[in-house]
Design an enzyme around this catalytic site. Sequence first.
Site, PDB file in Angstrom:
ATOM      1  NE  ARG A   3      -3.936   0.540   1.891  1.00  0.00           N
ATOM      2  CZ  ARG A   3      -5.184   0.690   2.359  1.00  0.00           C
ATOM      3  NH1 ARG A   3      -5.432   1.508   3.357  1.00  0.00           N
ATOM      4  NH2 ARG A   3      -6.189   0.017   1.835  1.00  0.00           N
TER       5      ARG A   3
ATOM      6  CG  HIS B  11      -8.497   0.068  -2.855  1.00  0.00           C
ATOM      7  ND1 HIS B  11      -7.729  -1.036  -2.529  1.00  0.00           N
ATOM      8  CD2 HIS B  11      -9.128   0.441  -1.711  1.00  0.00           C
ATOM      9  CE1 HIS B  11      -7.905  -1.315  -1.240  1.00  0.00           C
ATOM     10  NE2 HIS B  11      -8.740  -0.439  -0.722  1.00  0.00           N
TER      11      HIS B  11
ATOM     12  CD  GLN C 110     -13.136  -1.775  -0.634  1.00  0.00           C
ATOM     13  OE1 GLN C 110     -12.372  -1.701   0.301  1.00  0.00           O
ATOM     14  NE2 GLN C 110     -14.358  -2.280  -0.498  1.00  0.00           N
TER      15      GLN C 110
ATOM     16  CG  ASP D 273     -13.368   6.469  -1.431  1.00  0.00           C
ATOM     17  OD1 ASP D 273     -13.163   6.332  -0.209  1.00  0.00           O
ATOM     18  OD2 ASP D 273     -12.449   6.498  -2.279  1.00  0.00           O
TER      19      ASP D 273
ATOM     20  CB  CYS E 184     -14.379   1.401  -0.044  1.00  0.00           C
ATOM     21  SG  CYS E 184     -13.928   3.146  -0.070  1.00  0.00           S
TER      22      CYS E 184
ATOM     23  NE  ARG F 217     -11.009  -5.257   0.722  1.00  0.00           N
ATOM     24  CZ  ARG F 217     -10.103  -4.307   0.987  1.00  0.00           C
ATOM     25  NH1 ARG F 217     -10.441  -3.243   1.702  1.00  0.00           N
ATOM     26  NH2 ARG F 217      -8.880  -4.393   0.509  1.00  0.00           N
TER      27      ARG F 217
HETATM   28  N1   CP Z   1     -11.426   0.043   2.404  1.00  0.00           N
HETATM   29  C1   CP Z   1     -10.148  -0.045   2.820  1.00  0.00           C
HETATM   30  O1   CP Z   1      -9.208  -0.298   2.050  1.00  0.00           O
HETATM   31  O2   CP Z   1      -9.992   0.124   4.157  1.00  0.00           O
HETATM   32  P1   CP Z   1      -8.603   0.309   4.920  1.00  0.00           P
HETATM   33  O3   CP Z   1      -8.019   1.621   4.473  1.00  0.00           O
HETATM   34  O4   CP Z   1      -8.981   0.300   6.369  1.00  0.00           O
HETATM   35  O5   CP Z   1      -7.694  -0.834   4.557  1.00  0.00           O
HETATM   36  N1  NVA Z   2      -9.909   6.836  -1.702  1.00  0.00           N
HETATM   37  C1  NVA Z   2      -9.592   6.386  -0.361  1.00  0.00           C
HETATM   38  C2  NVA Z   2      -9.873   4.928  -0.220  1.00  0.00           C
HETATM   39  C3  NVA Z   2      -9.712   4.415   1.182  1.00  0.00           C
HETATM   40  C4  NVA Z   2      -9.951   2.930   1.275  1.00  0.00           C
HETATM   41  C5  NVA Z   2      -8.149   6.722  -0.041  1.00  0.00           C
HETATM   42  O1  NVA Z   2      -7.285   6.539  -0.898  1.00  0.00           O
HETATM   43  O2  NVA Z   2      -7.883   7.166   1.092  1.00  0.00           O
END
Ligand code: CP
Ligand code: NVA
Length: 298
Positions: free
Chosen positions: A101, A128, A131, A217, A257, A285
């Site tokens: 990530r 993502h 997700q 989101d 999400c 998930r």
């Molecule tokens: N939706 C999602 O990716 O959540 P986190 O940021 O908690 O991993």
């Molecule tokens: N768009 C958001 C998604 C979080 C799961 C971010 O990148 O923070």
Amino acid sequence: MKHLLSLEKLPRADFETILRDTVVFKRERGQHKTLPLAGQTWALIFSKSSTRTRVSFETGLRELGAGVMFLNANDIQLGRGEPIKDTARVLGRMLHGAIIRTFAQSDVEEFAEYSKIPTINALTDDEHPCQVLTDIFTFEEKCGSISGKVVTFIGDGACNMPVSWIFAAAKLGFELRIAAPKAFQPASEILQRAGGKIIVTEDLHAAAIGADLLYTDVWVSMGKEAEAAERLKIFAGYQINAQLVKLAKPGALVMHCLPAYRGKEIDAETFEAHADTIFTQAENRLHTQKAILNWAVS
Ligand code: CP
Ligand code: NVA
């Protein structure tokens, strides 16, 4: 060698494999007949916060037989400037797979290229993918095939979530509508590359009419905190609430999400009214990560 870096590069048949296997991994939790990752060690290398992605991957890896280590990118030499390609070549000689990530999409691509181990994008600024695979699984679990349905995304149309939805839409044959302020609409180059039926508009009410799924989101994605005050002003009104849900198809699903900011992208009443779907989506998930991991090592 399989990597899940972007939904753009995931063939339709692999989408279908992952979605089909998720059903089995969910049904057979606690009694998996084989442990496809037995004897392996994987790492999660995260430069951004995470609750769901981290816990679902760590749990999924353990339940499929792997050992797992969580590496905060700042705690390894990467955080002090060691190049990604060097980090990747070291870890690739020790680990069996990596889940990353981070900010730049090019960083996960470089890691995959140099590590030569299965590499999974656990969220970048661009995409993502894990997700959206879960979201589609959750939709199909509740409503049947997503093909031919209408999915409406409301909010920041240029962030990672809608971009992964865009690449899924053409492949799985559903209509995607993205309602976002002009400055936060997806790049036309991405829409052209993806193809499919995608409508981009500033009019969230028009976008919601007859939708099978309303999706949102956060307005301020990770890494965009410095723009928070300006974004809250620009996005005001781009909210899923009872008035918007009334425009969708009767019985339409509402998904998020997570994490959710009540009173911003969704109001508290609508969030609670759809909490069962939203938290099933979060639970899924885990099951989807297992199918992704199994796919990556098959
Ligand atoms: N939706 C999602 O990716 O959540 P986190 O940021 O908690 O991993
Ligand atoms: N768009 C958001 C998604 C979080 C799961 C971010 O990148 O923070």
